[in-house]
Design a protein around this motif. Structure first.
Motif, PDB file in Angstrom:
ATOM      1  N   THR A  38       0.831  -1.255   0.128  1.00 55.12           N
ATOM      2  CA  THR A  38       0.034   0.014  -0.060  1.00 55.12           C
ATOM      3  C   THR A  38       1.069   1.176   0.217  1.00 55.12           C
ATOM      4  O   THR A  38       0.515   2.244  -0.339  1.00 55.12           O
ATOM      5  N   PHE A  41       1.550   2.052  -3.569  1.00 57.80           N
ATOM      6  CA  PHE A  41       0.364   2.615  -4.069  1.00 57.80           C
ATOM      7  C   PHE A  41       0.141   4.068  -3.569  1.00 57.80           C
ATOM      8  O   PHE A  41      -0.433   4.885  -4.342  1.00 57.80           O
ATOM      9  N   GLU A  42       0.719   4.184  -2.480  1.00 52.94           N
ATOM     10  CA  GLU A  42       0.360   5.742  -2.041  1.00 52.94           C
ATOM     11  C   GLU A  42       1.143   6.851  -2.937  1.00 52.94           C
ATOM     12  O   GLU A  42       0.918   7.883  -3.208  1.00 52.94           O
ATOM     13  N   VAL A  45      -0.488   7.403  -5.732  1.00 47.36           N
ATOM     14  CA  VAL A  45      -1.775   8.381  -5.497  1.00 47.36           C
ATOM     15  C   VAL A  45      -1.218   9.682  -5.502  1.00 47.36           C
ATOM     16  O   VAL A  45      -1.841  10.593  -6.267  1.00 47.36           O
ATOM     17  N   GLN A  71     -11.427   9.149  -5.781  1.00 46.46           N
ATOM     18  CA  GLN A  71     -11.208   8.605  -4.780  1.00 46.46           C
ATOM     19  C   GLN A  71     -11.701   7.241  -5.352  1.00 46.46           C
ATOM     20  O   GLN A  71     -11.248   6.211  -5.174  1.00 46.46           O
ATOM     21  N   PHE A  74      -9.242   5.370  -7.676  1.00 45.91           N
ATOM     22  CA  PHE A  74      -8.098   5.066  -7.221  1.00 45.91           C
ATOM     23  C   PHE A  74      -8.373   3.766  -6.364  1.00 45.91           C
ATOM     24  O   PHE A  74      -7.556   2.725  -6.658  1.00 45.91           O
ATOM     25  N   LEU A  75      -9.508   3.617  -5.988  1.00 45.84           N
ATOM     26  CA  LEU A  75      -9.799   2.338  -5.294  1.00 45.84           C
ATOM     27  C   LEU A  75     -10.189   1.115  -6.489  1.00 45.84           C
ATOM     28  O   LEU A  75      -9.869   0.101  -6.010  1.00 45.84           O
ATOM     29  N   TRP A  78      -6.874   0.062  -7.585  1.00 47.72           N
ATOM     30  CA  TRP A  78      -6.237  -0.878  -6.395  1.00 47.72           C
ATOM     31  C   TRP A  78      -6.726  -2.244  -6.758  1.00 47.72           C
ATOM     32  O   TRP A  78      -6.024  -3.226  -6.712  1.00 47.72           O
TER      33      TRP A  78
ATOM     34  N   MET B  68      -6.195   6.561   0.829  1.00 44.36           N
ATOM     35  CA  MET B  68      -5.152   5.612   1.553  1.00 44.36           C
ATOM     36  C   MET B  68      -5.894   4.727   2.472  1.00 44.36           C
ATOM     37  O   MET B  68      -5.525   3.604   2.495  1.00 44.36           O
ATOM     38  N   GLN B  70      -9.219   4.011   2.713  1.00 40.88           N
ATOM     39  CA  GLN B  70     -10.088   2.847   1.940  1.00 40.88           C
ATOM     40  C   GLN B  70      -9.199   1.910   1.422  1.00 40.88           C
ATOM     41  O   GLN B  70      -9.580   0.626   1.386  1.00 40.88           O
ATOM     42  N   VAL B  71      -8.168   2.214   0.655  1.00 39.28           N
ATOM     43  CA  VAL B  71      -7.415   1.222  -0.120  1.00 39.28           C
ATOM     44  C   VAL B  71      -6.540   0.283   1.237  1.00 39.28           C
ATOM     45  O   VAL B  71      -6.776  -1.053   0.989  1.00 39.28           O
ATOM     46  N   ARG B  72      -6.210   0.703   2.400  1.00 39.38           N
ATOM     47  CA  ARG B  72      -5.876  -0.142   3.430  1.00 39.38           C
ATOM     48  C   ARG B  72      -6.700  -0.974   3.768  1.00 39.38           C
ATOM     49  O   ARG B  72      -6.533  -2.113   4.225  1.00 39.38           O
TER      50      ARG B  72
END
Lengths: 214, 331
Positions: A38, A41-42, A45, A71, A74-75, A78, B68, B70-72
């Motif tokens: 993650t 991924f950040e 972002v 939002q 990006f979700l 992922w 982030m 939400q991703v986590r």
């Protein structure tokens, strides 16, 4: 002259190596993301949220929707990152997700939105109207203050149909190449171009018309 | 040669620099002649320039944080079963090992217990089930009235009556108990047998405290454990005598020194008395024998050991009866 030439070559080579480093770095980040990292991924972002936010804002027309779109984009990215094989650029892939999200949101809000006059309709109406005779003097548009013009322009872009707005934002505001636009929008290059030219004309008409109104 | 309208439609492309060299040359030629197109091109260029100069917006500062988060959350829910089961190893592994040891210990204990219980002689469940007490209560009453009941029992007592006994049944029991007390005292159980019974009753049946106090109020001379056992035994024997013959075999309990001897003795005696051995197990046997030969069988078995429990003997009939003979070895 020789020195200037060497300097130019050096500059170009620096730019290319910087781009290559960026691509390699992006590939590493993507690999890490595919392994569930993650933090990697950040990084992505932080790198792409600005561009996507602007595209989303120009297409959706308001900040709250733009934030939601980014939002969701990006979700979704992922969730699908393992399926992204790197055939297109990452920015292109993310933009296509954002455009799809904006379309979905636009369809959902369609009933709620206040009806604004379609620029297509106005274009049709204008077909029968006599052409304005332009003089060599600066036009009213040219005399318009930049801030006023910008406000008017935003209203006109917002009043465009979704399909026209998408091409206009991606090309004239984000300066995206046509082939990438085709990938993002799922259209052929010819269709993209014809839609874009019509959109430009429609915006010009709208701005001219808006200036005429008190 | 293209018309004015056709050339005019190329203006948006020209404003964005999207025309080929040929098209550009053609349109420039037209623009030199057409003032209207020149004006329109100027407007288009202005609009495009304004669009390109539109300043970029900064996304809200909380956006990346929210994304982030939400991703986590999503990443955590996507964690595999292995990670969920075993990670972090230093915490989960010792706990899981401990749980495994406890499970193994429990399984071992249960297996051992089952083996032990299988080694014990099997006793018909109805004989020991305390839940059958209310049903047996009626039998006990009828048995108390039977004149030929020669089983050595202590006087019936309310001590063993279950607490949840229906009122009608209790009403029936009381007069019967009084009547039995009025009757001549029954034959007393021989001392050694009584001692063994006492020991057994202490382990098998403990009367409820309320029942004990009721007993004490009634002034019963016997210890409560003895009375409970006696009543239980009586209930069992009456169960087989009162019309359920055939369903519930009579019981004879023996205390012997040698297990093989008693088995051999049975093999000889039972056929000689006109009966058959239906089933033989370790520590017990089920036989069928004519009712009138039962006293003879009891007498012969008494020579092999001490009789701890006698069957109800009814020598008037000539029917066959089933008898469960249980023997315990005293070492």
């Amino acid at each position: 002259m020789q020195i200037f030439g060497n300097f130019l070559l050096q500059e170009m080579s620096d730019d290319m190596s910087a781009t290559n480093t960026e691509i390699a770095d992006e590939q590493q980040l993507l690999t890490a993301c595919r392994n569930g990292d993650t933090h990697a991924f950040e990084q992505l972002v932080l790198r792409y949220q600005r561009g996507l936010y602007n595209v989303a804002f120009r297409i959706s027309g308001n900040e709250a929707d733009a934030a939601e779109i980014v939002q969701e984009t990006f979700l979704a990215a992922w969730r699908k990152i393992k399926a992204f094989r790197g055939e297109a650029r990452l920015s292109t892939w993310l933009t296509s997700i954002a455009v799809n999200q904006a379309r979905t949101r636009w369809q959902q809000n369609r009933q709620k939105r206040s009806r604004e006059e379609s620029l297509d309709a106005s274009a049709e109406e204008k077909q029968g109207a006599p052409l304005q005779i332009a003089s060599e003097q600066p036009s009213a548009l040219e005399l318009l203050e930049r801030s006023v013009l910008r406000g008017l322009l935003e209203r006109c872009i917002r009043a465009l149909d979704q399909g026209f707005r998408e091409v206009l934002v991606l090309r004239d505001m984000r300066e995206m190449p046509y082939d990438e636009m085709g990938q993002v929008l799922g259209l052929r290059e010819g269709t993209v171009k014809s839609r874009l030219f019509r959109a430009r004309e429609a915006v010009r008409d709208c701005v001219t018309k808006g200036m005429a109104q008190p | 040669m293209k018309s004015h309208e056709e050339l005019r439609s190329m203006l948006p492309a020209m404003a964005g620099g999207d025309l080929s060299k040929t098209e550009l040359a053609l349109l420039e030629q037209h623009l030199a002649e057409c003032r209207e197109c020149r004006a329109e091109l100027a407007e288009l260029q202005l609009v495009l320039q304004a669009m390109r100069e539109t300043p970029e917006l900064e996304p809200p500062p909380w956006l990346a944080t929210r994304i982030m988060a939400q991703v986590r959350e999503e990443a955590a829910s996507r964690t595999g079963w292995f990670a969920r089961l075993f990670l972090p190893l230093q915490i989960k592994l010792p706990l899981e090992a401990l749980a495994l040891v406890m499970i193994c210990a429990t399984v071992w204990y249960v297996v051992q217990d089952v083996e032990r219980s299988q080694q014990r002689p099997q006793i018909p469940p109805a004989a020991d089930a305390p839940a059958a007490a209310p049903a047996r209560e009626a039998d006990r009453v009828s048995e108390a009235e039977t004149p030929h009941a020669t089983v050595p029992v202590t006087p019936p007592s309310l001590a063993v009556a279950p607490k949840a006994e229906p009122p009608s049944s209790a009403a029936q029991v009381r007069p019967e108990a009084q009547r039995t007390q009025a009757a001549p005292p029954p034959q007393k159980v021989p001392e050694p047998v009584e001692q063994m019974e006492r020991a057994k009753s202490a382990s098998e049946s403990v009367p409820a405290p309320s029942a004990v106090s009721r007993e004490q109020r009634a002034g019963s001379p016997l210890p409560s454990a003895d009375r409970a056992m006696a009543a239980k035994r009586k209930a069992e024997s009456s169960g087989s005598a009162a019309g359920v013959t055939g369903m519930q075999p009579q019981r004879l309990r023996l205390v012997v020194d040698d297990q093989t001897t008693i088995a051999e003795t049975l093999e000889v005696i039972v056929p000689r008395l006109g009966g058959t051995i239906l089933e033989r197990r370790t520590g017990s046997a089920r036989v069928r024998i004519p009712e009138d030969r039962l006293p003879e069988l009891v007498e012969q078995l008494a020579r092999s050991g001490r009789i701890a429990e006698r069957p109800v003997m009814d020598t008037t009939g000539d029917k066959m009866l089933e008898l469960l003979i249980i023997w315990q070895v005293v070492k």
